[in-house]
Design a protein around this motif. Structure first.
Motif, PDB file in Angstrom:
ATOM      1  N   VAL A  85       0.836  -1.204   0.000  1.00  0.00           N
ATOM      2  CA  VAL A  85       0.000   0.000   0.000  1.00  0.00           C
ATOM      3  C   VAL A  85       0.871   1.254   0.000  1.00  0.00           C
ATOM      4  O   VAL A  85       2.085   1.193   0.218  1.00  0.00           O
ATOM      5  CB  VAL A  85      -0.941   0.034   1.232  1.00  0.00           C
ATOM      6  N   LEU A 143      -3.791   3.775  -0.122  1.00  0.00           N
ATOM      7  CA  LEU A 143      -3.879   3.489  -1.555  1.00  0.00           C
ATOM      8  C   LEU A 143      -3.267   2.135  -1.866  1.00  0.00           C
ATOM      9  O   LEU A 143      -2.359   1.687  -1.166  1.00  0.00           O
ATOM     10  CB  LEU A 143      -3.136   4.591  -2.318  1.00  0.00           C
ATOM     11  N   ARG A 144      -3.759   1.514  -2.910  1.00  0.00           N
ATOM     12  CA  ARG A 144      -3.198   0.229  -3.340  1.00  0.00           C
ATOM     13  C   ARG A 144      -2.046   0.469  -4.312  1.00  0.00           C
ATOM     14  O   ARG A 144      -2.180   1.264  -5.244  1.00  0.00           O
ATOM     15  CB  ARG A 144      -4.279  -0.626  -4.019  1.00  0.00           C
ATOM     16  N   SER A 146       0.536  -1.505  -6.887  1.00  0.00           N
ATOM     17  CA  SER A 146       0.690  -2.781  -7.599  1.00  0.00           C
ATOM     18  C   SER A 146       1.997  -3.490  -7.231  1.00  0.00           C
ATOM     19  O   SER A 146       3.046  -2.866  -7.097  1.00  0.00           O
ATOM     20  CB  SER A 146       0.660  -2.521  -9.108  1.00  0.00           C
ATOM     21  N   LEU A 298      -7.890  11.565  -3.320  1.00  0.00           N
ATOM     22  CA  LEU A 298      -7.568  10.150  -3.107  1.00  0.00           C
ATOM     23  C   LEU A 298      -7.975   9.289  -4.297  1.00  0.00           C
ATOM     24  O   LEU A 298      -7.237   8.406  -4.722  1.00  0.00           O
ATOM     25  CB  LEU A 298      -8.249   9.646  -1.817  1.00  0.00           C
ATOM     26  N   ARG A 299      -9.162   9.559  -4.852  1.00  0.00           N
ATOM     27  CA  ARG A 299      -9.625   8.753  -5.992  1.00  0.00           C
ATOM     28  C   ARG A 299      -8.664   8.914  -7.177  1.00  0.00           C
ATOM     29  O   ARG A 299      -8.290   7.947  -7.836  1.00  0.00           O
ATOM     30  CB  ARG A 299     -11.038   9.184  -6.392  1.00  0.00           C
ATOM     31  N   THR A 301      -5.552   9.829  -7.031  1.00  0.00           N
ATOM     32  CA  THR A 301      -4.240   9.268  -6.712  1.00  0.00           C
ATOM     33  C   THR A 301      -4.236   7.757  -6.987  1.00  0.00           C
ATOM     34  O   THR A 301      -3.261   7.213  -7.522  1.00  0.00           O
ATOM     35  CB  THR A 301      -3.862   9.568  -5.245  1.00  0.00           C
ATOM     36  N   GLN A 302      -5.348   7.094  -6.647  1.00  0.00           N
ATOM     37  CA  GLN A 302      -5.435   5.666  -6.961  1.00  0.00           C
ATOM     38  C   GLN A 302      -5.433   5.453  -8.473  1.00  0.00           C
ATOM     39  O   GLN A 302      -4.763   4.545  -8.986  1.00  0.00           O
ATOM     40  CB  GLN A 302      -6.706   5.064  -6.338  1.00  0.00           C
ATOM     41  N   GLU A 303      -6.189   6.297  -9.191  1.00  0.00           N
ATOM     42  CA  GLU A 303      -6.218   6.206 -10.658  1.00  0.00           C
ATOM     43  C   GLU A 303      -4.796   6.362 -11.223  1.00  0.00           C
ATOM     44  O   GLU A 303      -4.381   5.616 -12.121  1.00  0.00           O
ATOM     45  CB  GLU A 303      -7.132   7.313 -11.200  1.00  0.00           C
ATOM     46  N   LEU A 305      -1.925   5.713  -9.656  1.00  0.00           N
ATOM     47  CA  LEU A 305      -1.119   4.523  -9.336  1.00  0.00           C
ATOM     48  C   LEU A 305      -1.463   3.374 -10.287  1.00  0.00           C
ATOM     49  O   LEU A 305      -0.575   2.625 -10.723  1.00  0.00           O
ATOM     50  CB  LEU A 305      -1.349   4.103  -7.881  1.00  0.00           C
ATOM     51  N   ASP A 306      -2.743   3.237 -10.615  1.00  0.00           N
ATOM     52  CA  ASP A 306      -3.159   2.177 -11.548  1.00  0.00           C
ATOM     53  C   ASP A 306      -2.641   2.470 -12.967  1.00  0.00           C
ATOM     54  O   ASP A 306      -2.208   1.563 -13.680  1.00  0.00           O
ATOM     55  CB  ASP A 306      -4.688   2.032 -11.541  1.00  0.00           C
TER      56      ASP A 306
END
Ligand SMILES: [Zn+2]
Ligand SMILES: [Zn+2]
Length: 350
Positions: A85, A143-144, A146, A298-299, A301-303, A305-306
């Motif tokens: 994470v 956050l996740r 990979s 946050l949303r 930031t996850q996008e 990272l993906d």
């Protein structure tokens, strides 16, 4: 409450040194994280040296955090022990204001920064950042990351990555967009990688002729040496968007002239003194804009990272043990890093 080894500054004039902090026991909504890597952002130096005037000591900086989940509260879904994470610049926000409701917690006036903010959870006098072995964070701010990404290279995505990704997305960069990036440092090198992965034609503006080759390696299609005023003039009216990452006062006017009609220069570097005045006519006559942008929600930031996982994008980093942190700061002030220091947090235990 568990104590955690960390590195802290005790005043604006003392170097970072070993220090023990407490972290709260994980509550029902909390994710406890063993920090494996933490990127070193210029903001950390500003806070350690109290350059913005509101540092509270002891100061444990660090907001580019990557680690592994060690424990989760009973209301936490989507994370379990062992997951990789990340935690960025925010660990909480008010959750009720229009900005929070729009998933833009980064613009919430009551956001809780990862360090140097009042600690609502009362585990310390104020929040402590990632130069430490562990951190406990509300699930909504975790956050996740990979498993396919190198964890050291992924850490700077949490600040440098999202700071440049967010304006690229907001200004709808896509295949064929013409994007300029001013300054090839931690932020600038991420902007080049991200914009070129989005399909943009990227122009790098750098003061250092020695960086031209590197800019091309990172994905820039054109390099303009910004000290060469003829070269900058030649780039007039060519760009849809210019991401200006330079954190020192400089003349913005030559860069504004590189924008096409309706183009925007977005400032993401935060100088401690104002830039020289902006001329108005070049804005009016081409309906150009100068704007600013702060990290991302946050949303998003996850996008990001993906997106980075999909495109195999990480920062170019130099990994250091935490004992070298003061040396790293000195080198950063001379721009002597390609392009981000990342602390290997295993060194804190050694
Ligand atoms: Zn930062
Ligand atoms: Zn809010």
């Amino acid at each position: 409450m568990p104590t955690t080894p960390a590195f802290a500054a005790q005043s604006a004039s003392t170097p970072l040194a070993p220090f023990s902090i407490t972290r709260r026991d994980p509550g029902p909504r909390d994710v406890q994280i063993e920090i494996t890597h933490c990127g070193v952002c210029h903001t950390d130096i500003h806070f350690v040296k109290n350059e913005w005037g509101f540092t509270v000591y002891p100061c444990v900086p660090g907001h580019e955090i990557v680690g592994r989940v060690t424990k989760v509260g009973n209301q936490v879904q989507g994370f379990k022990a062992g997951d990789r994470v990340g935690v960025g610049c925010l660990v909480d926000s008010c959750r009720t204001c229009p900005d929070c409701k729009d998933n833009l917690e980064n613009y919430c006036v009551n956001m809780t920064m990862t360090y140097n903010s009042p600690d609502k959870f009362n585990s310390g006098p104020h929040t402590f950042g990632g130069y430490s072995s562990s951190i406990t964070v509300d699930k909504d701010f975790v956050l996740r990351v990979s498993e396919t990404l190198d964890p050291a290279g992924a850490a700077p995505l949490l600040c440098a990555g999202i700071t440049t990704y967010s304006p690229l997305r907001y200004f709808e960069v896509r295949k064929g967009s013409r994007v300029g990036v001013v300054g090839l440092g931690g932020l600038g090198h991420m902007a080049v990688k991200l914009a070129s992965a989005m399909g943009a034609e990227v122009t790098m503006f750098t003061t250092s002729p020695g960086k031209a080759e590197d800019a091309r390696r990172l994905g820039a299609h054109h390099v303009v040496i910004s000290k060469d005023s003829d070269a900058v003039t030649k780039a007039a009216n060519t760009l849809d968007l210019l991401i200006n990452t330079v954190a020192a006062p400089h003349d913005l006017n030559p860069f504004i002239n590189t924008l096409r009609r309706d183009g925007t220069m977005c400032l993401v570097g935060a100088p401690d003194k104002p830039h020289p005045p902006i001329e108005v006519f070049p804005l009016i006559f081409r309906r150009r804009a100068v704007s600013g942008s702060l990290i991302g929600g946050l949303r998003e930031t996850q996008e990001m990272l993906d997106f980075c996982a999909d495109h195999a994008i990480t920062a170019d980093v130099e990994v250091i043990p935490i004992q070298k942190i003061n040396e790293a700061y000195a080198r950063m002030l001379k721009s002597d890093v390609k392009y981000r220091f990342v602390i290997d947090m295993a060194s804190l235990k050694g």
